[in-house]
Design an enzyme around this catalytic site. Sequence first.
Site, PDB file in Angstrom:
ATOM      1  N   GLU A   1       0.879  -1.288  -0.181  1.00 29.54           N
ATOM      2  CA  GLU A   1      -0.127   0.045   0.025  1.00 29.54           C
ATOM      3  C   GLU A   1       0.600   1.288   0.087  1.00 29.54           C
ATOM      4  O   GLU A   1       0.292   2.478   0.375  1.00 29.54           O
ATOM      5  CB  GLU A   1      -1.080  -0.096   1.252  1.00 29.54           C
ATOM      6  CG  GLU A   1      -2.139  -1.025   1.127  1.00 29.54           C
ATOM      7  CD  GLU A   1      -3.066  -0.888   2.128  1.00 29.54           C
ATOM      8  OE1 GLU A   1      -4.339  -0.685   1.641  1.00 29.54           O
ATOM      9  OE2 GLU A   1      -2.849  -1.124   3.306  1.00 29.54           O
TER      10      GLU A   1
ATOM     11  N   HIS B   1      -0.523   5.861   7.823  1.00 29.52           N
ATOM     12  CA  HIS B   1      -1.510   4.773   7.417  1.00 29.52           C
ATOM     13  C   HIS B   1      -1.677   3.666   8.559  1.00 29.52           C
ATOM     14  O   HIS B   1      -0.713   3.138   8.905  1.00 29.52           O
ATOM     15  CB  HIS B   1      -1.571   4.176   5.765  1.00 29.52           C
ATOM     16  CG  HIS B   1      -2.450   2.940   5.829  1.00 29.52           C
ATOM     17  ND1 HIS B   1      -3.720   3.130   5.973  1.00 29.52           N
ATOM     18  CD2 HIS B   1      -2.186   1.680   5.737  1.00 29.52           C
ATOM     19  CE1 HIS B   1      -4.222   2.018   5.841  1.00 29.52           C
ATOM     20  NE2 HIS B   1      -3.569   1.050   5.352  1.00 29.52           N
TER      21      HIS B   1
ATOM     22  N   HIS C   1      -4.491   0.918  10.950  1.00 29.18           N
ATOM     23  CA  HIS C   1      -5.784   0.079  11.133  1.00 29.18           C
ATOM     24  C   HIS C   1      -6.389   0.450  12.605  1.00 29.18           C
ATOM     25  O   HIS C   1      -7.050  -0.621  12.993  1.00 29.18           O
ATOM     26  CB  HIS C   1      -5.672  -1.136  10.833  1.00 29.18           C
ATOM     27  CG  HIS C   1      -4.898  -1.675   9.441  1.00 29.18           C
ATOM     28  ND1 HIS C   1      -4.153  -2.718   9.287  1.00 29.18           N
ATOM     29  CD2 HIS C   1      -5.015  -0.873   8.111  1.00 29.18           C
ATOM     30  CE1 HIS C   1      -3.898  -2.643   8.158  1.00 29.18           C
ATOM     31  NE2 HIS C   1      -4.291  -1.493   7.506  1.00 29.18           N
TER      32      HIS C   1
ATOM     33  N   HIS D   1     -11.226  -0.703   6.900  1.00 29.69           N
ATOM     34  CA  HIS D   1      -9.936  -0.968   6.660  1.00 29.69           C
ATOM     35  C   HIS D   1      -8.805   0.084   7.644  1.00 29.69           C
ATOM     36  O   HIS D   1      -8.244  -0.602   8.508  1.00 29.69           O
ATOM     37  CB  HIS D   1      -9.354  -0.487   5.254  1.00 29.69           C
ATOM     38  CG  HIS D   1      -8.099  -0.733   4.711  1.00 29.69           C
ATOM     39  ND1 HIS D   1      -7.628  -0.627   3.568  1.00 29.69           N
ATOM     40  CD2 HIS D   1      -6.938  -0.991   5.593  1.00 29.69           C
ATOM     41  CE1 HIS D   1      -6.119  -0.625   3.243  1.00 29.69           C
ATOM     42  NE2 HIS D   1      -5.897  -0.804   4.711  1.00 29.69           N
TER      43      HIS D   1
END
Length: 243
Positions: A80, A99, A101, A169
């Site tokens: 990603e 990023h 989760h 996500h």
Amino acid sequence: MQLEEPLRTLIDELVTGNHILYDQNVVDCYGHLSARHPTDPEKFLLSWAVAPGIVAAHDILTYDLAGNVIDGSGQELYSERFIHSEIYAARPDVMAVVHSHSSSIIPFTIVDEPLRPVWHVSSFLSAGVPTFDPQPVMGDTDLLVRTPALGRVLAQTLGDRTVVLMRGHGSATVGRNVREAVYRAVYTEVNARIQSEAARFGKPIRFLTAGEATLMDAWLNPNVRRPWELWRDEAAAKRRSAA
């Protein structure tokens, strides 16, 4: 090879930032933190695919804005990385991207309930927190942003905001430097937890007004010295005690 001071300093902050995000329960074995290159805005720094809590300086690689690694030697890369490359390509003002989760945020990605600032330290959420959903664009996917095309849609969804949710996500958070991006990622997670707890009362929530958020944003320094120093030292102490 001896690194120039701005690059060495930035790599050190990336390592520290990764450890902070792990210690603050924003990332676990997944998630990543990047920074735009200090002297070449067409490049960014991101580790190879290693768990954030164990990132070291030698793990940090250089990428171009197409998501291609420039100085790797065959390491597995984050699939990603296009989250980062496409946000940097779309937002010249962004200097760091997280990023994650983080678990408290996930409910806000799957229900029609906006994530809004409930306390002053999360005032950066007041511009709105959109949700990226790959389903209308690509149909069924594994929800991972593994192509430049999906990364571009994510960056478009983020727009000029600081945080974008990702359905089922996680989220992506941006900042004007590594410290600010880490700060925002931590307080987005905590804001989500507090907002969820407040909703359990079944009463109207008094969110920050636009004026309150604007005043707090003006007061906050992007270097966020106090939280950064505390989190940095806590992370370092945990690693010393574990050694």
